[in-house]
Structure formats: C-alpha cells, structure tokens
Design a protein around this motif. Sequence first.
Motif, PDB file in Angstrom:
ATOM      1  N   LEU A 195       0.834  -1.209   0.000  1.00  0.00           N
ATOM      2  CA  LEU A 195       0.000   0.000   0.000  1.00  0.00           C
ATOM      3  C   LEU A 195       0.861   1.249   0.000  1.00  0.00           C
ATOM      4  CD1 LEU A 195      -2.684  -1.138   2.611  1.00  0.00           C
ATOM      5  CD2 LEU A 195      -3.078  -0.776   0.172  1.00  0.00           C
ATOM      6  N   ASN A 196       1.978   1.206   0.712  1.00  0.00           N
ATOM      7  CA  ASN A 196       2.898   2.348   0.744  1.00  0.00           C
ATOM      8  C   ASN A 196       3.508   2.627  -0.615  1.00  0.00           C
ATOM      9  OD1 ASN A 196       3.161   3.697   3.289  1.00  0.00           O
ATOM     10  ND2 ASN A 196       4.008   1.826   4.159  1.00  0.00           N
ATOM     11  N   ASN A 197       3.770   1.568  -1.386  1.00  0.00           N
ATOM     12  CA  ASN A 197       4.448   1.719  -2.674  1.00  0.00           C
ATOM     13  C   ASN A 197       3.511   2.107  -3.813  1.00  0.00           C
ATOM     14  OD1 ASN A 197       7.043   1.125  -1.790  1.00  0.00           O
ATOM     15  ND2 ASN A 197       6.749  -1.071  -1.987  1.00  0.00           N
ATOM     16  N   TYR A 198       2.218   1.983  -3.578  1.00  0.00           N
ATOM     17  CA  TYR A 198       1.273   2.296  -4.651  1.00  0.00           C
ATOM     18  C   TYR A 198       1.251   3.800  -4.914  1.00  0.00           C
ATOM     19  CZ  TYR A 198      -2.995   2.176  -7.433  1.00  0.00           C
ATOM     20  OH  TYR A 198      -3.900   2.303  -8.441  1.00  0.00           O
ATOM     21  N   SER A 199       0.974   4.192  -6.148  1.00  0.00           N
ATOM     22  CA  SER A 199       1.049   5.605  -6.535  1.00  0.00           C
ATOM     23  C   SER A 199      -0.173   6.418  -6.116  1.00  0.00           C
ATOM     24  CB  SER A 199       1.225   5.726  -8.059  1.00  0.00           C
ATOM     25  OG  SER A 199       0.140   5.098  -8.739  1.00  0.00           O
ATOM     26  N   TRP A 200      -1.318   5.796  -5.856  1.00  0.00           N
ATOM     27  CA  TRP A 200      -2.550   6.454  -5.417  1.00  0.00           C
ATOM     28  C   TRP A 200      -2.908   7.663  -6.310  1.00  0.00           C
ATOM     29  CZ3 TRP A 200      -5.046   3.269  -2.581  1.00  0.00           C
ATOM     30  CH2 TRP A 200      -4.364   2.417  -1.712  1.00  0.00           C
ATOM     31  N   PRO A 201      -3.270   7.407  -7.565  1.00  0.00           N
ATOM     32  CA  PRO A 201      -3.590   8.513  -8.482  1.00  0.00           C
ATOM     33  C   PRO A 201      -4.746   9.387  -8.021  1.00  0.00           C
ATOM     34  CG  PRO A 201      -4.210   6.380  -9.422  1.00  0.00           C
ATOM     35  CD  PRO A 201      -3.368   6.096  -8.222  1.00  0.00           C
ATOM     36  N   ASP A 202      -5.693   8.825  -7.234  1.00  0.00           N
ATOM     37  CA  ASP A 202      -6.802   9.629  -6.711  1.00  0.00           C
ATOM     38  C   ASP A 202      -6.593  10.006  -5.249  1.00  0.00           C
ATOM     39  OD1 ASP A 202      -8.354   9.892  -9.022  1.00  0.00           O
ATOM     40  OD2 ASP A 202      -9.135   7.867  -8.784  1.00  0.00           O
ATOM     41  N   ASN A 203      -5.355   9.812  -4.779  1.00  0.00           N
ATOM     42  CA  ASN A 203      -4.913  10.355  -3.498  1.00  0.00           C
ATOM     43  C   ASN A 203      -5.642   9.779  -2.278  1.00  0.00           C
ATOM     44  OD1 ASN A 203      -2.868  12.372  -4.524  1.00  0.00           O
ATOM     45  ND2 ASN A 203      -4.666  12.921  -5.723  1.00  0.00           N
ATOM     46  N   VAL A 204      -5.835  10.620  -1.252  1.00  0.00           N
ATOM     47  CA  VAL A 204      -6.288  10.131   0.044  1.00  0.00           C
ATOM     48  C   VAL A 204      -7.663   9.482  -0.035  1.00  0.00           C
ATOM     49  CG1 VAL A 204      -6.853  10.809   2.417  1.00  0.00           C
ATOM     50  CG2 VAL A 204      -4.873  11.808   1.266  1.00  0.00           C
ATOM     51  N   LYS A 205      -8.563  10.050  -0.799  1.00  0.00           N
ATOM     52  CA  LYS A 205      -9.907   9.470  -0.868  1.00  0.00           C
ATOM     53  C   LYS A 205      -9.874   8.082  -1.500  1.00  0.00           C
ATOM     54  CE  LYS A 205     -11.416  11.576  -5.262  1.00  0.00           C
ATOM     55  NZ  LYS A 205     -12.426  12.460  -5.880  1.00  0.00           N
ATOM     56  N   GLN A 206      -8.926   7.841  -2.408  1.00  0.00           N
ATOM     57  CA  GLN A 206      -8.797   6.514  -2.996  1.00  0.00           C
ATOM     58  C   GLN A 206      -8.274   5.519  -1.956  1.00  0.00           C
ATOM     59  OE1 GLN A 206      -5.908   6.141  -6.129  1.00  0.00           O
ATOM     60  NE2 GLN A 206      -6.702   4.186  -6.831  1.00  0.00           N
ATOM     61  N   LEU A 207      -7.341   5.964  -1.116  1.00  0.00           N
ATOM     62  CA  LEU A 207      -6.829   5.101  -0.055  1.00  0.00           C
ATOM     63  C   LEU A 207      -7.948   4.692   0.895  1.00  0.00           C
ATOM     64  CD1 LEU A 207      -4.620   3.766   1.665  1.00  0.00           C
ATOM     65  CD2 LEU A 207      -4.192   6.007   2.708  1.00  0.00           C
ATOM     66  N   LYS A 208      -8.776   5.650   1.288  1.00  0.00           N
ATOM     67  CA  LYS A 208      -9.864   5.324   2.203  1.00  0.00           C
ATOM     68  C   LYS A 208     -10.853   4.355   1.570  1.00  0.00           C
ATOM     69  CE  LYS A 208     -13.364   7.218   5.271  1.00  0.00           C
ATOM     70  NZ  LYS A 208     -14.110   8.406   5.732  1.00  0.00           N
ATOM     71  N   ARG A 209     -11.205   4.586   0.307  1.00  0.00           N
ATOM     72  CA  ARG A 209     -12.146   3.689  -0.364  1.00  0.00           C
ATOM     73  C   ARG A 209     -11.543   2.286  -0.509  1.00  0.00           C
ATOM     74  NH1 ARG A 209     -16.668   4.628  -3.164  1.00  0.00           N
ATOM     75  NH2 ARG A 209     -16.901   6.110  -1.443  1.00  0.00           N
ATOM     76  N   CYS A 210     -10.250   2.215  -0.732  1.00  0.00           N
ATOM     77  CA  CYS A 210      -9.566   0.923  -0.798  1.00  0.00           C
ATOM     78  C   CYS A 210      -9.733   0.168   0.516  1.00  0.00           C
ATOM     79  CB  CYS A 210      -8.085   1.139  -1.113  1.00  0.00           C
ATOM     80  SG  CYS A 210      -7.042  -0.322  -0.881  1.00  0.00           S
ATOM     81  N   ILE A 229      -3.980  -7.872  -3.956  1.00  0.00           N
ATOM     82  CA  ILE A 229      -3.891  -7.834  -5.415  1.00  0.00           C
ATOM     83  C   ILE A 229      -5.126  -8.462  -6.057  1.00  0.00           C
ATOM     84  CG2 ILE A 229      -2.601  -8.766  -7.387  1.00  0.00           C
ATOM     85  CD1 ILE A 229      -0.066  -8.425  -5.670  1.00  0.00           C
ATOM     86  N   ASP A 230      -5.693  -9.470  -5.407  1.00  0.00           N
ATOM     87  CA  ASP A 230      -6.908 -10.089  -5.934  1.00  0.00           C
ATOM     88  C   ASP A 230      -8.053  -9.084  -5.995  1.00  0.00           C
ATOM     89  OD1 ASP A 230      -5.643 -12.495  -6.228  1.00  0.00           O
ATOM     90  OD2 ASP A 230      -6.383 -13.333  -4.331  1.00  0.00           O
ATOM     91  N   VAL A 231      -8.097  -8.182  -5.014  1.00  0.00           N
ATOM     92  CA  VAL A 231      -9.148  -7.158  -4.991  1.00  0.00           C
ATOM     93  C   VAL A 231      -8.781  -5.980  -5.888  1.00  0.00           C
ATOM     94  CG1 VAL A 231     -10.484  -5.608  -3.509  1.00  0.00           C
ATOM     95  CG2 VAL A 231      -9.753  -7.832  -2.638  1.00  0.00           C
ATOM     96  N   PHE A 232      -7.492  -5.634  -5.914  1.00  0.00           N
ATOM     97  CA  PHE A 232      -7.020  -4.499  -6.715  1.00  0.00           C
ATOM     98  C   PHE A 232      -5.896  -4.977  -7.631  1.00  0.00           C
ATOM     99  CE2 PHE A 232      -8.485  -2.776  -2.636  1.00  0.00           C
ATOM    100  CZ  PHE A 232      -9.481  -1.928  -3.079  1.00  0.00           C
ATOM    101  N   PRO A 233      -6.229  -5.585  -8.769  1.00  0.00           N
ATOM    102  CA  PRO A 233      -5.203  -6.134  -9.675  1.00  0.00           C
ATOM    103  C   PRO A 233      -4.189  -5.092 -10.146  1.00  0.00           C
ATOM    104  CG  PRO A 233      -7.396  -6.911 -10.282  1.00  0.00           C
ATOM    105  CD  PRO A 233      -7.600  -5.857  -9.242  1.00  0.00           C
ATOM    106  N   CYS A 234      -4.605  -3.815 -10.189  1.00  0.00           N
ATOM    107  CA  CYS A 234      -3.685  -2.774 -10.668  1.00  0.00           C
ATOM    108  C   CYS A 234      -2.467  -2.635  -9.777  1.00  0.00           C
ATOM    109  CB  CYS A 234      -4.409  -1.433 -10.770  1.00  0.00           C
ATOM    110  SG  CYS A 234      -5.049  -0.832  -9.195  1.00  0.00           S
ATOM    111  N   PHE A 239       3.531  -3.144  -7.885  1.00  0.00           N
ATOM    112  CA  PHE A 239       4.432  -3.767  -6.913  1.00  0.00           C
ATOM    113  C   PHE A 239       5.681  -4.270  -7.618  1.00  0.00           C
ATOM    114  CE2 PHE A 239       5.583  -7.531  -4.241  1.00  0.00           C
ATOM    115  CZ  PHE A 239       6.037  -6.799  -3.160  1.00  0.00           C
ATOM    116  N   ALA A 240       5.463  -4.926  -8.776  1.00  0.00           N
ATOM    117  CA  ALA A 240       6.615  -5.416  -9.529  1.00  0.00           C
ATOM    118  C   ALA A 240       7.476  -4.265 -10.016  1.00  0.00           C
ATOM    119  CB  ALA A 240       6.127  -6.258 -10.726  1.00  0.00           C
ATOM    120  N   LYS A 241       6.806  -3.184 -10.428  1.00  0.00           N
ATOM    121  CA  LYS A 241       7.542  -2.027 -10.933  1.00  0.00           C
ATOM    122  C   LYS A 241       8.406  -1.418  -9.847  1.00  0.00           C
ATOM    123  CE  LYS A 241       5.535   1.941 -11.252  1.00  0.00           C
ATOM    124  NZ  LYS A 241       4.638   3.047 -11.616  1.00  0.00           N
ATOM    125  N   ASN A 242       7.837  -1.293  -8.631  1.00  0.00           N
ATOM    126  CA  ASN A 242       8.595  -0.712  -7.541  1.00  0.00           C
ATOM    127  C   ASN A 242       9.746  -1.618  -7.129  1.00  0.00           C
ATOM    128  OD1 ASN A 242       7.488   1.916  -6.233  1.00  0.00           O
ATOM    129  ND2 ASN A 242       5.681   0.786  -6.882  1.00  0.00           N
TER     130      ASN A 242
END
Length: 399
Positions: A195-210, A229-234, A239-242
Amino acid sequence: MSVQLKVTPNITPWIGKSDALFKLKQDIEKLACSTIPIHITGNSGTGKSLAVQQIHQYSPHQHGKLVISCCKLWAPENISNELDSLLNQACHGTLYLKNIDALSSTQFEQIKDYWLLDNPLNNAVRLITSTSQCARADAGQVDDSLIWLQYYCLTLVLPSLSQRKGDVEPLISYYQKTDLRIGQLKLEKSTIALLNNYSWPDNVKQLKRCLEKLTFINDNIEITPQALIDVFPCMAPNFAKNTELNRDTQLSLQPQLPKPDTDLESELTLDFQTINTAPQLTEAATAHYKPHPALKRALDYLEAHYTQPLSLSEVAECACVSPSHLSFLFKRYVGQSFKQTLLRIRIKTAMARFKENPYSQVTEVCDDVGFSDLSFFVRKFKAVVGVSPGVYRDQRAKH
C-alpha cells in the motif's frame, strides 16, 4: 446554485509527518494571515476542502461563515447574480468557489472585477478558488482565467499522496481508529508495504475507499499482499515495478568517483533531442525510429517544470496518456523510470549550477533544482556523482 454553510470550530487535522505535508501546513498558516484572495490547485482527493477550512479557521474571518459553492452548478445566464448572492451570505466570512475553471472565459470576465474591488464589502469577504489542475502554458491548453488568477491571487499547491512519502501508514492508522469496520482489518506488514508503494492517483480518498472495500473480505483473516492484489489487480504491476525500480536504482546509482579527466556533466547529460531520436535507447527502435509524441510531450514538460513537485500522474495528464502507459514509454525508450529520469535531470542541473558558481550555497541549489528535502538531495547527489554536493562544489572552486 449549490451552497454549503459551515461553522468549523474543530476540523480534521492533516494526517502524516512528511516533509511535503509539513511545508503545506506552513504555507496554509502564512496564507491565512493575508486578505489577498487565494487560488488552490491540486489533484482530486488531495484535500482542497480541508485546506480551505484551515485557512478560514486561522484567518481574521474565522468568526464569519464559510460559504462553499461549486461553479459547475451555477446558472450560466446569471453569473454576476450568483456571486453577489454568495458574497452577501459570506459577509465577514470566507467564500470558497470550487471548480472555478468550469466557467468559460466570457463568464469569468463578468465577475473577475470582484477580485480587484477595494471597497469595505469586498474586503469583508475572503475569496478562495480552486481547480483540480494547474494552469499550463502548453500549446492549446492555456486557460486565460487561471493564468489571471495566478497573478491576482496567492497560490497554494497541494501535494499528491505520492509526494507525501511516509504518510500512507499514518493515514491507515487514522482510519482504523476512526472507522469501526476499517479498525477490524488485519494487514500483514508486507501488505502495508505494498500500500505504501502504490502511486494512489486519486490520493487520500482513494486510499480510504480501498480500505473500505477491503472490509468486505472474509472477516478475521489477515490480508496478505496476494489478497490485496486479488481485490485491486492494478497493484500487482505497480508492486513489480517498484521492486524493479529499487533494484535498478541500486544498480544505476552506485557511487562512482569521478575520474580526473572525466567531464561528469557530459556523462549525466540527459539530452532530450537524443532521447527522442537515438535508436540505441531502445531495443525496439530502428534507423527509422520516430519519437513517440506522448513521450516527447512528457520530456518537454519535465524539462520545463523539473523544479516543481511532479508526479507521474500529472505528467501523464499533460502527455495525454495513462500513467501506466507513460511509465512503459520511459522504461522502453529512455531506459529509465520516470522517477530516475527526473532525478537525473535535477542532479545534472545542480552540477551545472555548482560549475557556474562554485560559491553557491548547497541549500539554495537544493531548492532551486526541485528537491524539497536537503538530506535526500545530499544522499542522491552522492549516490550518482560519488561525492557530496559540498565536496563537488569545492572541487569546482579549486579549478
């Protein structure tokens, strides 16, 4: 017309201790003391409403009402009447106009004089506007209204969550304390790292919804990275990229002491024309290689804005492609990730600054080339160049 009246004696604090967030808090306190209108820019979910509430709370207008209105819902034929009504409601308080860029240039012309009036009624209301993107000077993308606001308003730029390094975990802890269902989540350490490594394109509100969505996974089961990853395949390629980025960074940023006869600037020069034309930069390129238009737009944007806080999402928006596709273009045609490319540009520019003026202050050069943290600048400079910025500067002074 959508109007929201609020009295905010206690407001939600910013969560986190990142350098970007610390600077934001300082900027908010400075801007709140002024009576000059403020224009806020930031991607969706970065906390524009929270920033407005804090500005209102810290300002001389805190005892008045905070009136919030979205310009997307204004009646096009009554723009002046809309603003007059809002100003009357916000008398001696703060008026916040969301999505000011929803107004056409003609509509904005009808009301922009309100930002210039010097009468007691106007001074009694603090005007704050916001947009979800910065005014850009790219060809065909200039918004005259936003450029005008930048001249006549104080500007507050909100950092994206990807720029707030280290704030994801405190935010998770905050939501677990304030939301009963999220509080019941059991996250493995490796899951939190993902979760820390994810880019969060929609920022804090996306983290909360996740986190809210994760609460519907089987109860009382610790959530593993694979379950996430099963819930959020993106998140899987991210993760591999980071992981790949960390490995590439370790290899490419190994300290290499400069040779006496080596011009290190030429070694690190990131020539944008070469990037766009040289076939050796990609295995797929041929003698007939033509620069990818999106990559060229992205590189031009980096060259012009490298001193500013930049995210892959912001540059991708400018290049008119998705962040994931732009990341692919950087890796394939430039041979470096977006972050590595930006880092090299900044360090190369810092080296040029020290060469031009061997008596430059390291802190000044750090700020001028786009680094917000001095220790990070020193660490990365030394990793790439082989010596610290101060030593490199002193070596230039001797010559």
